[in-house]
Design an enzyme around this catalytic site. Structure first.
Site, PDB file in Angstrom:
ATOM      1  N   GLY A  46       0.625  -1.354   0.005  1.00 31.84           N
ATOM      2  CA  GLY A  46       0.684  -0.128  -0.187  1.00 31.84           C
ATOM      3  C   GLY A  46       1.179   1.672  -0.330  1.00 31.84           C
ATOM      4  N   GLN A  51       2.374   9.639   1.534  1.00 29.65           N
ATOM      5  CA  GLN A  51       3.965   8.905   1.466  1.00 29.65           C
ATOM      6  C   GLN A  51       5.375  10.005   0.412  1.00 29.65           C
ATOM      7  OE1 GLN A  51       2.094   5.442   2.131  1.00 29.65           O
ATOM      8  NE2 GLN A  51       3.641   4.950   3.623  1.00 29.65           N
ATOM      9  N   CYS A  91       5.390  -0.340   7.277  1.00 32.93           N
ATOM     10  CA  CYS A  91       5.072   0.658   6.208  1.00 32.93           C
ATOM     11  C   CYS A  91       6.524   1.703   5.209  1.00 32.93           C
ATOM     12  CB  CYS A  91       5.056   2.055   7.359  1.00 32.93           C
ATOM     13  SG  CYS A  91       4.458   3.665   6.839  1.00 32.93           S
ATOM     14  N   HIS A 133      -4.348   2.057   7.507  1.00 32.36           N
ATOM     15  CA  HIS A 133      -3.120   2.190   7.719  1.00 32.36           C
ATOM     16  C   HIS A 133      -3.237   3.445   6.350  1.00 32.36           C
ATOM     17  CE1 HIS A 133       1.135   1.485   7.619  1.00 32.36           C
ATOM     18  NE2 HIS A 133       1.263   2.312   6.798  1.00 32.36           N
ATOM     19  N   GLU A 134      -3.508   2.862   4.871  1.00 37.09           N
ATOM     20  CA  GLU A 134      -3.332   4.205   4.361  1.00 37.09           C
ATOM     21  C   GLU A 134      -4.290   5.416   4.852  1.00 37.09           C
ATOM     22  OE1 GLU A 134      -0.507   3.929   2.643  1.00 37.09           O
ATOM     23  OE2 GLU A 134      -0.846   1.882   3.015  1.00 37.09           O
ATOM     24  N   HIS A 137      -2.845   6.881   6.273  1.00 38.44           N
ATOM     25  CA  HIS A 137      -1.744   8.569   6.067  1.00 38.44           C
ATOM     26  C   HIS A 137      -2.050   9.886   5.459  1.00 38.44           C
ATOM     27  CE1 HIS A 137       2.318   6.588   6.312  1.00 38.44           C
ATOM     28  NE2 HIS A 137       1.052   5.162   5.924  1.00 38.44           N
TER      29      HIS A 137
HETATM   30 NI    NI Z   1       2.453   3.332   5.836  1.00 35.67          NI
END
Ligand code: NI
Length: 167
Positions: A46, A51, A91, A133-134, A137
């Site tokens: 992912g 990021q 991650c 999780h994404e 972000h």
């Molecule tokens: Ni991550």
């Protein structure tokens, strides 16, 4: 296609809250393709736009073994959450660090695809974990923030040292 540079924790830009995507342009399509290429090359399952220092609500995930089930989610929103699952997460922005995080086991997500269509998706297990999780972000949150203060401090020191040594 191009590989994009991934920000590493504790870079403060990882705590930026991303803005919604207003329109699917060629630039967005290109960015999504480059993000997928960057995720596969890493390799990872992912990647969120945050990021790679683009603060728009766009993420890519692919949890398949064959790397042939790419999902591109634009303006994703969790509309339902159920159950609980504990899983060891990692991650691409926190290289070499893995730890247990508790998340919803099942989620229903509303998101737009690259054709501009909004649809709902049911996700369970690893896919549900990965999407949560994404989306974190995109909200400026890194998974280590679920860990104890002590662990967070240790991780910050370790990654800051690694970055210094790599220069
Ligand atoms: Ni991550």
């Amino acid at each position: 296609m191009a590989l994009l540079k991934i920000l590493h924790y504790p870079d403060p830009r990882l705590h930026t809250v991303a803005e919604p995507v207003a329109e699917i342009t060629n630039e967005i399509r290109q960015l999504a393709a480059d993000m997928a290429e960057t995720m596969y090359a890493a390799p990872g399952i992912g990647l969120a736009a945050t990021q790679i220092d683009r603060h728009i609500r766009l993420l890519v995930v692919d949890i398949s073994e064959e790397k042939n089930q790419l999902l591109t989610l634009i303006n994703p929103r969790i509309v339902q959450k159920e159950g609980e699952i504990v899983h060891e997460e990692g991650c691409l922005s926190v290289p070499g660090i893995y730890d247990n995080v508790t998340r919803a086991e099942h989620i229903r997500v509303s998101a737009m695809n690259l054709a501009g269509e909004v649809a709902e998706l049911d996700a369970h297990g690893l896919l549900a974990i990965c999407i949560q999780h994404e989306i974190d972000h995109l909200d400026g949150k890194v998974f280590v923030e679920y860990l104890s203060r002590l662990k967070q401090t240790r991780i910050k020191h370790k990654l800051t040292k690694q970055a210094r040594e790599a220069m």
